[in-house]
Design a protein around this motif. Structure first.
Motif, PDB file in Angstrom:
ATOM      1  N   GLY A   1      46.545  46.560  35.350  1.00 23.83           N
ATOM      2  CA  GLY A   1      46.515  47.800  35.843  1.00 23.83           C
ATOM      3  C   GLY A   1      45.521  48.848  35.307  1.00 23.83           C
ATOM      4  O   GLY A   1      44.811  49.394  36.076  1.00 23.83           O
ATOM      5  N   CYS A   2      45.408  48.637  34.037  1.00 29.12           N
ATOM      6  CA  CYS A   2      44.299  49.923  33.497  1.00 29.12           C
ATOM      7  C   CYS A   2      42.922  49.297  33.956  1.00 29.12           C
ATOM      8  O   CYS A   2      42.127  50.290  34.080  1.00 29.12           O
ATOM      9  CB  CYS A   2      44.503  49.924  31.779  1.00 29.12           C
ATOM     10  SG  CYS A   2      46.176  50.360  31.230  1.00 29.12           S
ATOM     11  N   ILE A   3      42.875  47.955  33.902  1.00 30.86           N
ATOM     12  CA  ILE A   3      41.534  47.594  34.511  1.00 30.86           C
ATOM     13  C   ILE A   3      41.231  48.047  35.841  1.00 30.86           C
ATOM     14  O   ILE A   3      40.123  48.620  36.290  1.00 30.86           O
ATOM     15  CB  ILE A   3      41.523  46.214  34.369  1.00 30.86           C
ATOM     16  CG1 ILE A   3      41.534  45.630  32.674  1.00 30.86           C
ATOM     17  CG2 ILE A   3      40.196  45.150  34.864  1.00 30.86           C
ATOM     18  CD1 ILE A   3      41.443  44.144  32.776  1.00 30.86           C
ATOM     19  N   GLY A   4      42.233  47.906  36.675  1.00 31.40           N
ATOM     20  CA  GLY A   4      42.107  48.293  38.078  1.00 31.40           C
ATOM     21  C   GLY A   4      41.588  49.729  38.292  1.00 31.40           C
ATOM     22  O   GLY A   4      40.842  50.196  39.010  1.00 31.40           O
ATOM     23  N   VAL A   5      42.536  50.611  37.311  1.00 31.56           N
ATOM     24  CA  VAL A   5      42.296  52.140  37.313  1.00 31.56           C
ATOM     25  C   VAL A   5      40.879  52.340  36.920  1.00 31.56           C
ATOM     26  O   VAL A   5      40.171  53.137  37.381  1.00 31.56           O
ATOM     27  CB  VAL A   5      43.089  52.872  36.391  1.00 31.56           C
ATOM     28  CG1 VAL A   5      42.854  54.417  36.113  1.00 31.56           C
ATOM     29  CG2 VAL A   5      44.548  52.811  36.711  1.00 31.56           C
TER      30      VAL A   5
ATOM     31  N   ALA B   1      49.104  44.398  42.465  1.00 30.15           N
ATOM     32  CA  ALA B   1      49.477  43.137  41.870  1.00 30.15           C
ATOM     33  C   ALA B   1      50.259  43.319  40.611  1.00 30.15           C
ATOM     34  O   ALA B   1      51.032  42.498  40.247  1.00 30.15           O
ATOM     35  CB  ALA B   1      48.321  42.073  41.581  1.00 30.15           C
ATOM     36  N   ALA B   2      49.631  44.142  39.608  1.00 28.49           N
ATOM     37  CA  ALA B   2      50.279  44.422  38.321  1.00 28.49           C
ATOM     38  C   ALA B   2      51.797  45.099  38.624  1.00 28.49           C
ATOM     39  O   ALA B   2      52.351  44.554  37.791  1.00 28.49           O
ATOM     40  CB  ALA B   2      49.243  45.258  37.568  1.00 28.49           C
ATOM     41  N   GLY B   3      51.799  46.087  39.457  1.00 35.55           N
ATOM     42  CA  GLY B   3      53.035  46.516  39.603  1.00 35.55           C
ATOM     43  C   GLY B   3      54.034  45.739  40.329  1.00 35.55           C
ATOM     44  O   GLY B   3      55.166  45.726  39.999  1.00 35.55           O
ATOM     45  N   LEU B   4      53.834  44.928  41.271  1.00 37.96           N
ATOM     46  CA  LEU B   4      54.523  43.958  41.875  1.00 37.96           C
ATOM     47  C   LEU B   4      55.106  42.912  40.736  1.00 37.96           C
ATOM     48  O   LEU B   4      56.142  42.617  40.760  1.00 37.96           O
ATOM     49  CB  LEU B   4      54.008  43.095  42.976  1.00 37.96           C
ATOM     50  CG  LEU B   4      53.780  43.861  44.252  1.00 37.96           C
ATOM     51  CD1 LEU B   4      52.684  43.119  45.287  1.00 37.96           C
ATOM     52  CD2 LEU B   4      55.034  44.649  44.668  1.00 37.96           C
TER      53      LEU B   4
ATOM     54  N   VAL C   1      37.437  50.887  44.768  1.00 42.88           N
ATOM     55  CA  VAL C   1      38.734  51.321  45.069  1.00 42.88           C
ATOM     56  C   VAL C   1      39.802  50.185  45.758  1.00 42.88           C
ATOM     57  O   VAL C   1      40.633  50.179  45.229  1.00 42.88           O
ATOM     58  CB  VAL C   1      38.781  52.576  46.206  1.00 42.88           C
ATOM     59  CG1 VAL C   1      40.309  52.906  46.433  1.00 42.88           C
ATOM     60  CG2 VAL C   1      38.048  53.844  45.558  1.00 42.88           C
ATOM     61  N   VAL C   2      39.049  49.525  46.672  1.00 41.64           N
ATOM     62  CA  VAL C   2      39.934  48.324  47.094  1.00 41.64           C
ATOM     63  C   VAL C   2      40.096  47.235  46.086  1.00 41.64           C
ATOM     64  O   VAL C   2      41.398  46.754  45.953  1.00 41.64           O
ATOM     65  CB  VAL C   2      38.999  47.564  48.385  1.00 41.64           C
ATOM     66  CG1 VAL C   2      39.753  46.302  48.786  1.00 41.64           C
ATOM     67  CG2 VAL C   2      38.906  48.445  49.377  1.00 41.64           C
ATOM     68  N   ILE C   3      39.270  46.881  45.390  1.00 47.16           N
ATOM     69  CA  ILE C   3      39.336  46.041  44.024  1.00 47.16           C
ATOM     70  C   ILE C   3      40.465  46.504  43.223  1.00 47.16           C
ATOM     71  O   ILE C   3      41.349  46.128  42.752  1.00 47.16           O
ATOM     72  CB  ILE C   3      38.002  45.536  43.392  1.00 47.16           C
ATOM     73  CG1 ILE C   3      37.289  44.840  44.554  1.00 47.16           C
ATOM     74  CG2 ILE C   3      38.299  44.882  42.420  1.00 47.16           C
ATOM     75  CD1 ILE C   3      35.937  44.465  44.177  1.00 47.16           C
ATOM     76  N   GLY C   4      40.154  47.794  42.710  1.00 45.72           N
ATOM     77  CA  GLY C   4      41.112  48.468  41.663  1.00 45.72           C
ATOM     78  C   GLY C   4      42.231  48.440  42.268  1.00 45.72           C
ATOM     79  O   GLY C   4      43.463  48.312  41.363  1.00 45.72           O
ATOM     80  N   ALA C   5      42.827  48.962  43.502  1.00 46.36           N
ATOM     81  CA  ALA C   5      44.009  49.148  43.979  1.00 46.36           C
ATOM     82  C   ALA C   5      44.717  47.959  44.044  1.00 46.36           C
ATOM     83  O   ALA C   5      46.018  47.818  43.956  1.00 46.36           O
ATOM     84  CB  ALA C   5      44.004  50.105  45.331  1.00 46.36           C
TER      85      ALA C   5
END
Length: 292
Positions: free
Chosen positions: A135-139, A276-279, A267-271
């Motif tokens: 998730g941090c990588i996504g941010v 995915a990490a949240g789920l 934004v699409v890739i990061g989100a």
């Protein structure tokens, strides 16, 4: 609150809540773009406080019982923290738009998972830490801090997510001794008092047409919370919580169609990584809950 086991109804109510909250975000962006953020949030909290007091008054034991708590300092802190978070979030909408703000903000469940250990004493295993890292990588992909186009204002939704995560953790902590109704009451009342002390200093005349939008914002805020309460009455949180990510979808649609925002590839890739990490984190919580 009587818990039922109607998962389809719970999912439908969660989807309805995400639609309402996305519309609320869009109206907040419109109003805060034309008027002071503190004033907009203050008026919204006036209605919110009236809503929670009205709910408490319907109880057989009345408002006094709903307000009774052995930890008033903690409850007031929760209310102040949420009011401040709403101000930061709405300000972020006006600076960054709905899409970029929500794409970062949805990382708050991962922050809750990371901080649940030191604050609540809950065990966080290596799998959850891996999900938090993803998730941090996504941010970071969304914020692009190493690029020449990095905007310092992009950290606003990250601050908002951190504040909301702390609010969520304090709510969990308060729930050890107070009921949901008590926490809900203090959230609305203490937030309304705090925002009144601040917002009155920033009062601006509002156009008649915008008062209509303001009324819609107030009603949608109360309605959204009511629908969410009903959602958790219908089904377990672990079953419906994944569908809360639809909030990002509706906000993105509003941002593109109404406010002319653009959907960046980063934004699409990061989100996608954050969701995915949240789920995965939610799935781990559900799996561990079954194992207990």
């Amino acid at each position: 609150m009587s818990q039922q086991n109607n998962v389809p109804a719970g999912i439908a109510l969660m989807l309805a809540a995400t639609v309402i909250f996305a519309l609320q975000d869009g109206i907040s962006r419109h109003l805060a773009g034309a008027y002071n953020t503190y004033m907009v949030v203050m008026i919204r909290y006036w209605f919110f406080a009236a809503f929670v007091v009205a709910l408490a008054a319907r109880r057989s034991d009345g408002v006094r019982a709903a307000a009774r708590t052995e930890q008033p300092g903690l409850q007031i802190l929760r209310g102040l923290l949420l009011a401040a978070e709403v101000c930061v979030a709405v300000f972020g909408f006006t600076i960054l738009g709905l899409i970029d703000s929500m794409a970062v903000f949805i990382c708050y469940p991962l922050i809750i998972a990371a901080l649940s250990g030191p604050i609540l004493g809950e065990r966080v295993g290596w799998r959850r830490w891996m999900a938090i890292a993803v998730g941090c990588i996504g941010v970071l992909i969304i914020l692009q801090p190493g690029s020449g186009v990095f905007n310092i204002w992009a950290v606003i939704p990250l601050i908002s997510a951190l504040m909301f995560a702390l609010y969520g953790l304090l709510t969990r902590y308060a729930a050890r001794r107070d009921s949901t109704e008590t926490s809900f009451f203090w959230t609305g009342v203490s937030g309304a008092v705090a925002m009144t002390c601040v917002g009155l200093w920033f009062w601006q005349p509002m156009a008649p047409s915008d008062w209509g939008w303001m009324a819609t914002l107030c009603v949608s805020g109360a309605l959204g919370h009511w629908v969410l309460i009903k959602c958790y009455e219908m089904a377990e949180a672990s079953a419906v919580q994944p569908f809360a990510y639809f909030h990002l979808l509706w906000s993105s649609i509003l941002g593109i169609t109404i406010f002319g925002e653009h959907l960046r590839t980063s934004v699409v890739i990061g989100a996608a990584l954050i969701v995915a990490a949240g789920l995965f984190t939610l799935w781990r919580e559900r799996a561990q809950g079954r194992a207990r």
